[in-house]
Design a protein around this motif. Sequence first.
Motif, short mmCIF file in Angstrom:
data_model
loop_
_atom_site.label_atom_id
_atom_site.label_comp_id
_atom_site.label_asym_id
_atom_site.label_seq_id
_atom_site.Cartn_x
_atom_site.Cartn_y
_atom_site.Cartn_z
N SER A 58 0.82 -1.21 0.00
CA SER A 58 0.00 0.00 0.00
C SER A 58 0.85 1.26 0.00
O SER A 58 1.81 1.38 0.76
CB SER A 58 -0.91 0.02 1.23
OG SER A 58 -1.63 1.24 1.29
N CYS A 63 -0.01 3.09 3.41
CA CYS A 63 0.55 2.60 4.66
C CYS A 63 1.97 3.12 4.85
O CYS A 63 2.54 3.76 3.98
CB CYS A 63 0.53 1.07 4.67
SG CYS A 63 -1.14 0.37 4.84
N GLU A 119 5.34 -0.81 7.25
CA GLU A 119 4.30 -1.77 6.90
C GLU A 119 4.49 -2.30 5.47
O GLU A 119 4.29 -3.49 5.21
CB GLU A 119 2.92 -1.11 7.07
CG GLU A 119 2.59 -0.90 8.53
CD GLU A 119 1.45 0.08 8.77
OE1 GLU A 119 0.88 0.05 9.87
OE2 GLU A 119 1.14 0.88 7.87
N GLN A 175 -3.06 -5.15 0.60
CA GLN A 175 -3.10 -4.25 1.76
C GLN A 175 -3.29 -2.81 1.30
O GLN A 175 -2.46 -2.26 0.59
CB GLN A 175 -1.81 -4.36 2.57
CG GLN A 175 -1.81 -3.48 3.82
CD GLN A 175 -0.46 -3.43 4.50
OE1 GLN A 175 0.45 -2.74 4.07
NE2 GLN A 175 -0.31 -4.19 5.58
N GLY A 176 -4.40 -2.21 1.67
CA GLY A 176 -4.58 -0.78 1.51
C GLY A 176 -4.59 -0.25 0.10
O GLY A 176 -4.21 0.90 -0.13
N GLY A 191 -8.05 -2.69 8.69
CA GLY A 191 -6.84 -1.88 8.69
C GLY A 191 -6.92 -0.79 9.72
O GLY A 191 -7.90 -0.64 10.47
N ASP A 237 -1.66 -2.00 11.19
CA ASP A 237 -1.44 -2.81 9.99
C ASP A 237 -0.17 -3.65 10.08
O ASP A 237 -0.15 -4.81 9.63
CB ASP A 237 -1.39 -1.90 8.75
CG ASP A 237 -2.75 -1.35 8.38
OD1 ASP A 237 -3.67 -2.14 8.17
OD2 ASP A 237 -2.90 -0.12 8.30
#
Length: 953
Positions: A338, A341, A345, A637-638, A681, A713
């Motif tokens: 991401s 993020c 992360e 993720q994200g 998240g 996260d």
Amino acid sequence: MSLDHDIDYGTPRRDSADTVTLEVDGRSITVPAGTSVMRAAIEAGQGVPKLCATDSLDAWGSCRLCLVEIEGRKGYPASCTTPAEAGMKVRTQSDKLQSLRQNVMELYLSDHPVDSLEGAANEMHDMVQKIGVQEVRYGFAGANHLDAQKDESNPYFAYDPAKCIVCNRCVRACEETQGTFALTIEGRGFESRVSASQHESFIDSECVSCGACVQACPTGSLLEKSVISLGMPSKSVVTTCAYCGVGCGFKAEVKGEQVIRMTPWKDGKANEGHACVKGRFAWGYATHADRITTPMIRKKITDPWTEVSWDEAIAYAAGEFKRIQAQHGRGAVGGITSSRCTNEETYLVQKLVRAAFGNNNVDTCARVCHSPTGYGLGQTYGTSAGTQTFKSVEKADVILVIGANPTDAHPVFASRMKRRLRQGARLIVVDPRRIDLVKSPHVRADFHLQLQPGTNVAVITAMAHVVVTEGLLAADYIAERCDDKSFQQWREFVARPDNSPEAMEAVTGVPAAELRGAARLYATGGNAAIYYGLGVTEHAQGSTAVMAIANLAMATGNVGREGVGVNPLRGQNNVQGSCDMGSFPHELPGYRHISDSTVRADFEAAWGVTLDPEPGLRIPNMFDAALDGSFKGLYCQGEDIVQSDPNIQHVASALSAMECLVVQDIFLNETAKYAHVFLPGSSFLEKDGTFTNAERRISRVRKVMAPLAGLADWEVTLRLAEALGYPMHYEHPSQVMAEIAALTPTFRGVNYEKIDRLGSVQWPCNDSTDEAGTAIMHMGHFVRGKGRFIITQYVASEEKVNRKYPLLLTTGRILSQYNVGAQTRRTPNNLWHDEDKLEIHPHDAEERGIRDGDWVGITSRAGDTVQRAMVTERVAPGVVYTTFHFPESGANVITTDASDWATNCPEYKVTAVQVMKVAQPSDWQQRYSRFNRQQLDLLRQRHHAPHGDVPAK
């Protein structure tokens, strides 16, 4: 951390090599020449009362509270407007000064709501206390403004004219800091009052809600509604904005764990105390009711969600990934990191993919935005990032903006740029659309090269042709700094007649005389800086265009000092960091190729695994592999790839073909509607870490409140890695950064202690740089040694207009919304922009019988959608434009999967379309509406599973 207030020195700091020494209340102080007496006094530790003065604005001298006595001078000059002089002896306190100040304050208070000072926390209250006013001898019965009507139209702040003392700070902040000129003082004398635009409400005016006026107001006349409703905060935490790539520093001001307001951090190097509507006000999404804070799983995307514990969700996801790899091979799964993020992360996700999954199938959203920047600048200069600080623009004499719209997408930097333009810098805009910078208050472009979409390479190469053939090359610079063989080949190429502005005019649509004028200005106008955005990179020749820009800057000697450079304006808060952290399938952290056995050995030793030396799948490859049955599982993720990637019907089909899609996000976004596992998240307010902005500046993100779902996260990724059989041992993100620094030469000197002490650092940051890292890249020599010129042959896009698709669509952003809108659509920013619209030129609209506000169908080779038309001359005939902030608008239904030749960055900016007036949504929109309703119903039907009750495999 307490609610500490930054020292306000009253007037701006002066940069001068000359100094003067004076005496203030018996204390000697030495300051730069041009410093005001007020600032000198405050630097000497002697406070001076003030209301109209603040150190972010030039002195005004209207409030008359800052009067001082100067030995040898008559009267009582205002210290804010009086320059310090050598040998000057100043007194800031005396009985006479006290009497004068009390008298002035009593006059203010006679026309000021008495109850507004009770328990208030503003400068007016502080000055009343400091001056010691005990009574108001003038009384309150005379003419006053106490019944003036409040303006509460803006969703984020209110204006109470009864509290206004007409100090002009808000008006000056709008002019000097923001550069919008939306405020004025209306009326004369006693009738003077602040007015938005031409006596309009704030919501209807030209105000862009940046908050500069609120920040500047000393009386609470302009005040955040959150403070009015929730009360004053009790502490502040310095953190970094989670919107665009400017990376503004903020103070999150809180009461307990409730955020009351976000105020721009004065010491933030990227923003220096300024903000935009998104970072300043649009943070309410972090606690929005749509937040999902409990993990969920389901067998099929047509099943209702089942709420489970973290342990159950992690075990289920890991079990599915293991099953898929056992059945379909190690390469059948992958991950997407991401750009929203933190660095830490992102680093952990790519580490999980490489070490726990055992492959290199990892990619990031930079694939669809700035991957050509990494490739192009890496090839020419040797590093994959911009060359300057944002502050460098203050030394630019010529500014070339190409394929970027800073006032909408990077507004805080745009304010800094506009300030330099008002000071006399010249401006060249290269854009198919008439962006605000072309003409706005006190800013006008010298040249607007309104090119046809897809012809950036032709325009930049034609500019280089002018530089070469008219003898405008920086010969000494090239001889010293650049590779001679590549330069000679490039010079011969660009000098060809077929690269001239005249030859290219039919291709680009830019008059040759205009292009020649712009090239001459860039080459001869002094320090010349280039700023570019996605309008350069999101093309089939995106990488070629970046290299063409790099060539032009080298050819004119505009790299390697302040005021020049090549500056990509990054779209998301940590898209630079996501690239730095090794999120591409072919690169480890620090842009080192996975095939390099020496580099790989360092990571293998640190991670305790053997790494695959072969690059993995890019995002488009993952989609294709999913459809052919060889790619079955994804950890995302994200990122919302279903809304943000091109040809989203193709994306949706690919995700539907997967057996396990794990989405980690704060909302059920468009991608999560295709997921089998949802891992909640955490927002930027709920975690510790770092972001890296477009100037390579690494800044701290600090936890303001506990994660709403219980885990940040980075902690979720650790749990998933452990469940996959690869435990990672970190107690805090600072330990992750320590590992990054140990393994990445350009980050070797980065650590939390240093960032906390200095405020931020810029990579490269190691033993060979200053302690705070590298502000300006390529000083003295390029990272690769000699700068490399690369031939940039223009190749027309395969996406061409014809009778069926006669218009070219290009896309972009708007100020009040951000990216896919998941954050801003959950804030009052919708008041300014609540739908994506199609801009169309009056000529094209008239031909089709389209009026402003009509619903129009937009059809391309990839699909069709319907939007409301906005008839405007911002776009040229033959070109239409839209944004992509709302999923139902389907902007990326019609963009194709054509992409950059080097990086697979999609060609969002060139899509051949037809536009016709319609009466109903498109087929895709009707299908989307049904699917969206179904998924929201399944979310509402979610139930909590008894312990251990998970869907059968």
